[in-house]
Design a protein around this motif. Structure first.
Motif, PDB file in Angstrom:
ATOM      1  N   GLY A  21      19.872   4.471  31.410  1.00 58.54           N
ATOM      2  CA  GLY A  21      20.954   4.127  31.407  1.00 58.54           C
ATOM      3  C   GLY A  21      22.074   4.871  32.376  1.00 58.54           C
ATOM      4  O   GLY A  21      23.172   5.068  31.977  1.00 58.54           O
ATOM      5  N   SER A  22      21.352   5.341  33.435  1.00 57.62           N
ATOM      6  CA  SER A  22      22.095   6.298  34.360  1.00 57.62           C
ATOM      7  C   SER A  22      22.732   5.600  35.558  1.00 57.62           C
ATOM      8  O   SER A  22      23.906   5.079  35.056  1.00 57.62           O
ATOM      9  N   THR A  24      20.508   3.486  38.244  1.00 62.03           N
ATOM     10  CA  THR A  24      19.784   2.208  38.593  1.00 62.03           C
ATOM     11  C   THR A  24      19.655   1.292  37.369  1.00 62.03           C
ATOM     12  O   THR A  24      19.752   0.093  37.498  1.00 62.03           O
ATOM     13  N   GLY A  25      19.614   1.867  36.213  1.00 64.03           N
ATOM     14  CA  GLY A  25      19.550   0.763  35.045  1.00 64.03           C
ATOM     15  C   GLY A  25      20.626  -0.034  34.962  1.00 64.03           C
ATOM     16  O   GLY A  25      20.447  -1.057  34.621  1.00 64.03           O
ATOM     17  N   GLU A  44      18.242   3.892  26.506  1.00 64.86           N
ATOM     18  CA  GLU A  44      18.852   5.173  26.972  1.00 64.86           C
ATOM     19  C   GLU A  44      18.623   6.091  26.069  1.00 64.86           C
ATOM     20  O   GLU A  44      18.940   6.106  25.117  1.00 64.86           O
ATOM     21  N   TRP A 109      28.532  11.280  40.195  1.00 68.02           N
ATOM     22  CA  TRP A 109      27.697  10.588  39.337  1.00 68.02           C
ATOM     23  C   TRP A 109      28.605  10.206  38.098  1.00 68.02           C
ATOM     24  O   TRP A 109      28.569   8.792  37.702  1.00 68.02           O
ATOM     25  N   HIS A 129      17.741   5.876  22.258  1.00 64.54           N
ATOM     26  CA  HIS A 129      16.400   5.402  22.400  1.00 64.54           C
ATOM     27  C   HIS A 129      15.462   5.724  23.303  1.00 64.54           C
ATOM     28  O   HIS A 129      15.484   5.462  24.387  1.00 64.54           O
ATOM     29  N   VAL A 131      12.129   6.160  25.055  1.00 69.62           N
ATOM     30  CA  VAL A 131      10.779   5.398  25.156  1.00 69.62           C
ATOM     31  C   VAL A 131       9.729   6.424  25.211  1.00 69.62           C
ATOM     32  O   VAL A 131       9.762   7.582  25.992  1.00 69.62           O
ATOM     33  N   ARG A 162      13.471  11.019  37.699  1.00 68.81           N
ATOM     34  CA  ARG A 162      12.602  11.570  38.363  1.00 68.81           C
ATOM     35  C   ARG A 162      11.322  12.139  37.319  1.00 68.81           C
ATOM     36  O   ARG A 162      10.430  12.540  37.726  1.00 68.81           O
ATOM     37  N   THR A 165       9.066   8.767  32.200  1.00 70.82           N
ATOM     38  CA  THR A 165       7.990   7.966  31.217  1.00 70.82           C
ATOM     39  C   THR A 165       7.256   7.015  31.601  1.00 70.82           C
ATOM     40  O   THR A 165       5.891   7.135  31.495  1.00 70.82           O
ATOM     41  N   ARG A 185      23.935  25.050  42.716  1.00 70.83           N
ATOM     42  CA  ARG A 185      24.882  24.357  42.882  1.00 70.83           C
ATOM     43  C   ARG A 185      26.007  24.692  42.121  1.00 70.83           C
ATOM     44  O   ARG A 185      25.724  25.128  41.004  1.00 70.83           O
ATOM     45  N   LEU A 305      11.444   1.860  39.266  1.00 66.17           N
ATOM     46  CA  LEU A 305      12.797   1.761  40.333  1.00 66.17           C
ATOM     47  C   LEU A 305      13.327   3.106  40.351  1.00 66.17           C
ATOM     48  O   LEU A 305      13.351   3.825  39.520  1.00 66.17           O
ATOM     49  N   GLY A 319      18.952   9.096  47.163  1.00 72.74           N
ATOM     50  CA  GLY A 319      18.804   8.839  45.812  1.00 72.74           C
ATOM     51  C   GLY A 319      19.298   7.568  44.969  1.00 72.74           C
ATOM     52  O   GLY A 319      18.385   6.797  44.666  1.00 72.74           O
TER      53      GLY A 319
HETATM   54  C1  LIG Z   1      23.636  13.046  33.795  1.00 79.13           C
HETATM   55  C2  LIG Z   1      23.036  12.825  35.430  1.00 79.13           C
HETATM   56  C3  LIG Z   1      23.780  13.270  36.384  1.00 79.13           C
HETATM   57  C4  LIG Z   1      23.542  13.285  37.549  1.00 79.13           C
HETATM   58  N1  LIG Z   1      24.157  13.910  38.516  1.00 79.13           N
HETATM   59  C5  LIG Z   1      23.972  13.946  39.737  1.00 79.13           C
HETATM   60  C6  LIG Z   1      24.655  14.590  40.969  1.00 79.13           C
HETATM   61  O1  LIG Z   1      25.387  15.284  40.657  1.00 79.13           O
HETATM   62  N2  LIG Z   1      24.119  14.582  42.089  1.00 79.13           N
HETATM   63  C7  LIG Z   1      23.049  13.968  42.422  1.00 79.13           C
HETATM   64  O2  LIG Z   1      22.807  13.869  43.640  1.00 79.13           O
HETATM   65  N3  LIG Z   1      22.275  13.284  41.401  1.00 79.13           N
HETATM   66  C8  LIG Z   1      22.720  13.128  40.138  1.00 79.13           C
HETATM   67  N4  LIG Z   1      21.884  12.662  39.127  1.00 79.13           N
HETATM   68  C9  LIG Z   1      20.604  12.046  39.785  1.00 79.13           C
HETATM   69  C10 LIG Z   1      20.920  10.800  40.233  1.00 79.13           C
HETATM   70  O3  LIG Z   1      21.772   9.734  39.239  1.00 79.13           O
HETATM   71  C11 LIG Z   1      19.601  10.222  40.780  1.00 79.13           C
HETATM   72  O4  LIG Z   1      18.884  10.958  41.705  1.00 79.13           O
HETATM   73  C12 LIG Z   1      19.694   8.896  41.681  1.00 79.13           C
HETATM   74  O5  LIG Z   1      21.085   8.361  41.581  1.00 79.13           O
HETATM   75  C13 LIG Z   1      18.723   7.790  40.921  1.00 79.13           C
HETATM   76  O6  LIG Z   1      19.287   7.326  39.541  1.00 79.13           O
HETATM   77  P1  LIG Z   1      18.368   6.630  38.334  1.00 79.13           P
HETATM   78  O7  LIG Z   1      19.255   5.849  37.676  1.00 79.13           O
HETATM   79  O8  LIG Z   1      16.947   6.058  39.086  1.00 79.13           O
HETATM   80  O9  LIG Z   1      17.622   7.961  37.748  1.00 79.13           O
HETATM   81  P2  LIG Z   1      18.665   9.107  36.796  1.00 79.13           P
HETATM   82  O10 LIG Z   1      19.990   9.048  37.352  1.00 79.13           O
HETATM   83  O11 LIG Z   1      17.685  10.303  36.785  1.00 79.13           O
HETATM   84  O12 LIG Z   1      18.656   8.290  35.572  1.00 79.13           O
HETATM   85  C14 LIG Z   1      17.489   8.024  34.532  1.00 79.13           C
HETATM   86  C15 LIG Z   1      17.748   7.832  33.178  1.00 79.13           C
HETATM   87  O13 LIG Z   1      16.802   7.378  32.142  1.00 79.13           O
HETATM   88  C16 LIG Z   1      17.193   8.094  31.071  1.00 79.13           C
HETATM   89  N5  LIG Z   1      15.500   8.439  30.536  1.00 79.13           N
HETATM   90  C17 LIG Z   1      14.795   9.267  30.741  1.00 79.13           C
HETATM   91  N6  LIG Z   1      13.587   9.201  30.305  1.00 79.13           N
HETATM   92  C18 LIG Z   1      13.701   8.359  29.354  1.00 79.13           C
HETATM   93  C19 LIG Z   1      12.942   7.676  28.111  1.00 79.13           C
HETATM   94  N7  LIG Z   1      11.709   8.166  27.858  1.00 79.13           N
HETATM   95  N8  LIG Z   1      13.586   6.603  27.498  1.00 79.13           N
HETATM   96  C20 LIG Z   1      14.599   6.193  27.558  1.00 79.13           C
HETATM   97  N9  LIG Z   1      15.543   6.677  28.871  1.00 79.13           N
HETATM   98  C21 LIG Z   1      15.162   7.699  29.547  1.00 79.13           C
HETATM   99  C22 LIG Z   1      17.718   9.376  31.226  1.00 79.13           C
HETATM  100  O14 LIG Z   1      18.341  10.187  30.383  1.00 79.13           O
HETATM  101  C23 LIG Z   1      18.814   8.908  32.508  1.00 79.13           C
HETATM  102  O15 LIG Z   1      19.855   8.574  31.989  1.00 79.13           O
HETATM  103  C24 LIG Z   1      22.339  12.773  37.892  1.00 79.13           C
HETATM  104  C25 LIG Z   1      21.640  11.933  36.867  1.00 79.13           C
HETATM  105  C26 LIG Z   1      22.022  12.106  35.456  1.00 79.13           C
HETATM  106  C27 LIG Z   1      21.050  11.497  34.499  1.00 79.13           C
END
Ligand SMILES: Cc1cc2nc3c(=O)[nH]c(=O)nc-3n(C[C@H](O)[C@H](O)[C@H](O)COP(=O)(O)OP(=O)(O)OC[C@H]3O[C@@H](n4cnc5c(N)ncnc54)[C@H](O)[C@@H]3O)c2cc1C
Length: 397
Positions: A21-22, A24-25, A44, A109, A129, A131, A162, A165, A185, A305, A319
């Protein structure tokens, strides 16, 4: 035209579970809801509490357009109007500054996450939640959660970042490898006159980026560290502690960064670093480029994704863009299934064929840029995968 129910699965029937739930989700879920999918759930791991600080994210026009079509106005998440990168290099004692237009905008972010998350109906998001497994039950992909609950869906979308799971379950052999350098940072108090993204390269092996945030200045200082040095500075190896939180940055790690800043940056830049009380660090890491984005699971499918599929080095600035572009493509493909009865497996294979090359390219680009900067080229690291090896070896040895 105008008929929606061509296929037995029908537009209302295809269920999609999104893990993560960051950024992409939530973008995936909003696109699905906008396309008329009704059975969409976001899981999430982390309960609602989110860090209120966050560094800079670069969002390209392609991604900005997806957000625009979701009705997310740029005024909500673009905090500076700048489209500029001010790039200063010192070579052979000569300082050379160039101004480049960045084809996109800057956000953070927290700003982008908030803009997306507030549009998701509360019933769609299940926070807290985590996974833990993916199996099949009555032929359907079935998610298992840490609390013992389960949930079935036709399509499971892993957008779980990154340390995914989903990737560990679907591709256990694709693991992150430390690249030999660290992104130190912090967020400094506001820096007078800072209006653009500024990049400073004083010498090989050092890069400093600083950019305005709504409430300060985000900086990153890239420095080499052998795995042993990393462990000494942060109390655990880069594999065990890839994200260094503020409470793991002790006096020795602070000094290490302050001394490097004083020795390589301008006095004003070093002051930005020195005045930052809360520090973090990330171990820059690589992964084998993805060969696949989607897997059959029983009669359904699971897809990776964003960072879950292809975590990239920060210099690529890809990213958030990779994940949101892949999400838009995925929803376009699923819409053909739901609305016009296209074959689900075929639609997903087509999606993969369109998006895999960009994901592979951005994974390969990271070591090329790192090599050009003289970062992580020491003996402590193996440069990443196949195609990048000649380029790095050629330019830096
Ligand atoms: C809190 C936070 C702050 C960030 N701050 C920055 C920043 O300042 N600068 C930067 O360049 N990038 C930052 N990033 C990374 C950035 O969001 C990613 O590199 C990129 O935007 C891709 O996002 P994503 O949604 O694919 O993955 P992510 O942003 O990594 O999100 C993955 C999400 O999946 C959730 N998750 C992981 N494992 C499980 C599981 N087993 N079950 C359920 N949920 C799960 C995580 O809690 C997270 O919310 C941050 C990420 C987060 C989570």
């Amino acid at each position: 035209m105008g008929t929606e129910h061509h296929h037995p699965t029908g537009p209302r029937r295809l269920s999609v579970a999104v893990v993560g739930g960051s950024l992409t989700g939530p973008a995936t879920a909003l696109l699905l809801l906008q396309a008329g999918f009704e059975h969409v759930t976001v899981y999430e791991a982390v309960p609602d509490a989110r860090p209120q600080t966050g560094g800079l994210l670069t969002v390209e026009h392609s991604t900005l357009d997806v957000l625009d079509r979701l009705g997310v106005d740029q005024s909500e998440f673009v905090h500076v109007r700048s489209e500029r990168i001010v790039h200063t290099r010192i070579r052979d004692g000569r300082t050379e500054t160039t101004h480049r237009v960045y084809p996109g905008r800057y956000t953070t972010w927290p700003l982008l996450h908030t803009a997306l998350a507030r549009r998701l109906p509360p019933a769609v998001v299940h926070s807290g939640h985590r996974v833990t497994d993916l199996r099949t039950n009555h032929g359907m992909p079935t998610l298992h959660f840490a609390d013992g609950s389960v949930s079935r869906a036709d399509v499971v979308v892993f957008a779980d970042g990154r340390a995914s799971t989903g990737r560990a379950l679907l591709e256990p052999d694709r693991r992150m490898r430390y690249a030999g350098y660290v992104a130190h940072r912090g967020t400094a108090p506001t820096v007078a006159g800072l209006a653009h993204f500024e990049r400073f390269e004083p010498c090989p092996g050092v890069q400093f980026n600083v950019a305005p945030l709504p409430d300060g200045a985000d900086w990153t200082l890239y420095l080499d560290a052998t795995p042993a040095e990393y462990t000494r500075l942060f109390g655990a190896s880069p594999q065990r502690r890839p994200f260094v939180l503020p409470h793991h940055v002790g006096p020795e790690a602070r000094d290490h960064v302050d001394v490097a800043a004083a020795g390589t940056l301008t006095a004003a830049q070093a002051a930005v670093v020195h005045t930052t009380t809360v520090r973090t660090a990330v171990a820059v890491a690589d992964i084998e480029p993805p060969r696949q984005m989607v897997w059959p699971v029983g009669d359904g499918y699971a897809a990776l994704l964003g960072d879950a599929l292809a975590p990239v080095r920060p210099h690529t600035a890809r990213g958030v863009n990779n994940g949101i572009e892949q999400a838009a493509g995925l929803v376009a493909a699923l819409t053909q299934v739901a609305k016009y009865g296209a074959d689900l497996g075929g639609a997903l294979t087509g999606w993969q064929r369109r998006h895999l090359p960009a994901a592979v390219a951005s994974v390969r680009l990271g070591p090329v840029i790192g090599g050009r900067l003289g970062l992580g080229v020491g003996a402590n690291t193996r440069p990443a995968p196949e195609a990048t090896v000649p380029a790095i070896a050629g330019s830096h040895r």
